[in-house]
Scaffold this active site. Structure first.
Site, PDB file in Angstrom:
ATOM      1  N   CYS A  31      -2.135   8.767   3.393  1.00 34.75           N
ATOM      2  CA  CYS A  31      -1.960   8.372   1.998  1.00 34.75           C
ATOM      3  C   CYS A  31      -3.192   8.704   1.172  1.00 34.75           C
ATOM      4  O   CYS A  31      -3.113   8.837  -0.048  1.00 34.75           O
ATOM      5  CB  CYS A  31      -1.631   6.894   1.901  1.00 34.75           C
ATOM      6  SG  CYS A  31      -2.810   5.818   2.733  1.00 34.75           S
TER       7      CYS A  31
ATOM      8  N   GLU B 114       0.883  -1.177   0.000  1.00 32.50           N
ATOM      9  CA  GLU B 114       0.000   0.000   0.000  1.00 32.50           C
ATOM     10  C   GLU B 114       0.907   1.208   0.000  1.00 32.50           C
ATOM     11  O   GLU B 114       1.636   1.445   0.960  1.00 32.50           O
ATOM     12  CB  GLU B 114      -0.922  -0.029   1.221  1.00 32.50           C
ATOM     13  CG  GLU B 114      -2.104   0.928   1.093  1.00 32.50           C
ATOM     14  CD  GLU B 114      -1.765   2.344   1.502  1.00 32.50           C
ATOM     15  OE1 GLU B 114      -1.545   3.180   0.584  1.00 32.50           O
ATOM     16  OE2 GLU B 114      -1.704   2.614   2.698  1.00 32.50           O
TER      17      GLU B 114
END
EC number: 1.2.1.71
Length: 481
Positions: free
Chosen positions: A263, A229
């Site tokens: 993020c 990720e």
């Protein structure tokens, strides 16, 4: 003397924690020896152990939140929400394991059956980030343990104290010390863990640069699980809406929550040109009011500092580069506290820039791009190698359908921020944002592998054609059981 790792509070610069750098070989060996016994435990035993962990987190929630706030710099109120997410992850993961990796049995004729079950990989490495140093690694560790894996966890070198506390809480709940190992160290320690032949997979949350290096490293090892990720250069598209105020709030939340260190934060505001002046003015006015302060300050801040001075320096430099290449400043990014990594929100119009950098600027910096048509807005949203999160603010159901169908991202929202994803849904992206191993509810998928079986309680077989008779004189078609 053993090498040590130190941790410092971003808001004050004071030393918070110190610990010895770990021996990676020794820690992996311990985890490898331990996982078969853990995997042999009933899943009910493993889940009940982790439910005790959730109870331990709740019992120590305020002290845990205080530690997170001090080591990351995030406001105490936000650290409390992170602790809540850590505790809630257990029940979510138990449900996900049951739904995503169920045992299935299909009965056939004459006592035959087929079955699908799942096995753990073995010893899994987890590399944690600094922005959510408890919640994000916990999102790998808990489902990995439920599935029967052992775990070797290396927290970010910038937040080792939180990582150590997370492991302490898991051990205190009954997760065997041999099954969950803490590895302390810097980047070299992380590289050694990722390259160790004794791990059966690696679960990673962090930058695209590190994730790409890991992807290259694991390319020749198809037998090892790799879940990445890696963040994003996320767009938020603002279109026809009369509610300028609410649209501005959603944009500010998307861009500046966690000081821009999520993020899923919005990095690019793509706005219809006829709406831009009024909306940008509202966004700027709201950004002006955001309190940037110490995590324990009163009144409570919206933003604390970024993680360290190196990060703050890099973001300040990036803002200056955008300015020097034609960006028009809407709101200057400043350093309000000398010597500390506090940053005020920066907003810059980059519409006229010939080449806009496609990078994840991991902080409170929002770039504005004006467009004339909705098709141009979608094209601009997709003008990135990343593909994590995207949101449409305003518009109609028909426009949202068009946006959803054409935006390239793993998370696509309407009239909601780009961030704040639910752990009860998958979370991941495409392109440079991930390798199609979404986390959150789908973490169960990469923590175990399926095994298909054909089974019978008794020996049962036949050869129906192609056998000579016992005397060898002719071919027969009768079955020999």
């Amino acid at each position: 003397m053993s090498e040590e790792l130190l941790s410092f509070e971003p808001a004050t610069g004071e030393q918070l924690w110190r610990g010895k750098v770990s021996d990676v070989d020794a820690e992996v060996e311990i985890a490898r020896r331990a996982w078969p016994e853990w995997a042999a435990k009933p899943v009910t035993f493993r889940t009940e152990t982790l439910r005790r962990f959730a109870d331990r987190v709740k019992a120590e929630s305020e002290a845990f939140a205080d530690l997170i706030a001090r080591e990351t710099g995030k406001p105490l109120w936000e650290a409390r929400t992170e602790v809540e997410s850590v505790a809630n992850k257990v029940d979510i993961s138990v449900k996900a394991y049951a739904e995503r990796t169920p045992n299935r049995r299909i009965e056939g004729a004459m006592g035959l059956r087929s079955a699908v079950r799942h096995k753990p990989h073995g010893a899994l490495a987890v590399l944690g980030p600094y922005n959510f140093p408890a919640h994000l690694p916990n999102g790998h560790i808990v489902p990995a343990l439920i599935a029967g894996n052992s775990v070797v966890f290396k927290p970010s070198e910038k937040t080792p104290a939180v990582g150590a506390k997370l492991v302490e809480l898991l051990h205190s709940a009954g997760v065997p010390q041999e099954v969950l190992r803490l590895v302390v160290g810097g980047p070299d320690t992380g590289k050694a863990l990722a390259a160790h032949p004794g791990i059966d997979g690696l679960l990673f949350t962090g930058s695209a640069r590190t994730g790409l290096a890991l992807n290259r490293q694991f390319a020749g090892q198809p037998g090892k699980m790799l879940a990445l990720e890696m963040g994003g250069n996320n767009p938020i598209v603002a279109w026809d809406t009369a509610d300028i105020r609410t649209a501005a709030i959603l944009i500010v939340q998307s861009a500046f929550l966690s000081a821009g260190q999520r993020c899923s934060n919005a990095r690019r505001l793509i706005v219809k040109d006829s709406l831009a002046d009024a909306l940008i003015a509202e966004v700027r006015e709201l950004a002006n009011r955001l309190i940037v302060d110490h995590p324990h300050a009163d009144p409570a801040p919206y933003m604390g500092p970024v993680i360290d001075n190196e990060a703050a320096d890099g973001l300040t430099e990036s803002f200056l580069v955008l300015m020097s290449n034609g960006g028009q400043v809407i709101r200057h990014m400043t350093r309000p506290v000398a010597g500390r990594p506090f940053l005020t929100p920066g907003i810059i119009d980059v519409t006229t820039m010939a080449e806009r950098p496609d990078v994840e600027l991991f902080g409170p910096l929002l770039q504005v791009i004006r467009v004339e048509t909705f098709e141009a807005a979608i094209a601009e949203a997709n003008n990135t190698a990343f593909g994590l999160s995207a949101a449409l603010i305003g518009g109609t159901p028909q426009l949202y359908d068009q946006f959803w169908a054409n935006a390239r991202a793993g998370v696509i929202n309407w009239n909601r921020p780009t961030n704040g994803a639910s752990s009860a849904a998958p979370f991941g992206g495409v392109g440079l944002s991930g390798n199609h191993r979404p986390s959150a509810f789908y973490a169960a998928d990469y923590c175990a592998y399926p095994v298909a079986s054909a089974e019978s309680d008794a020996l049962r077989a036949s050869i129906g054609v192609g056998l000579r008779d016992p005397e060898g004189s002719q071919l027969v078609t009768k079955k020999y059981l």
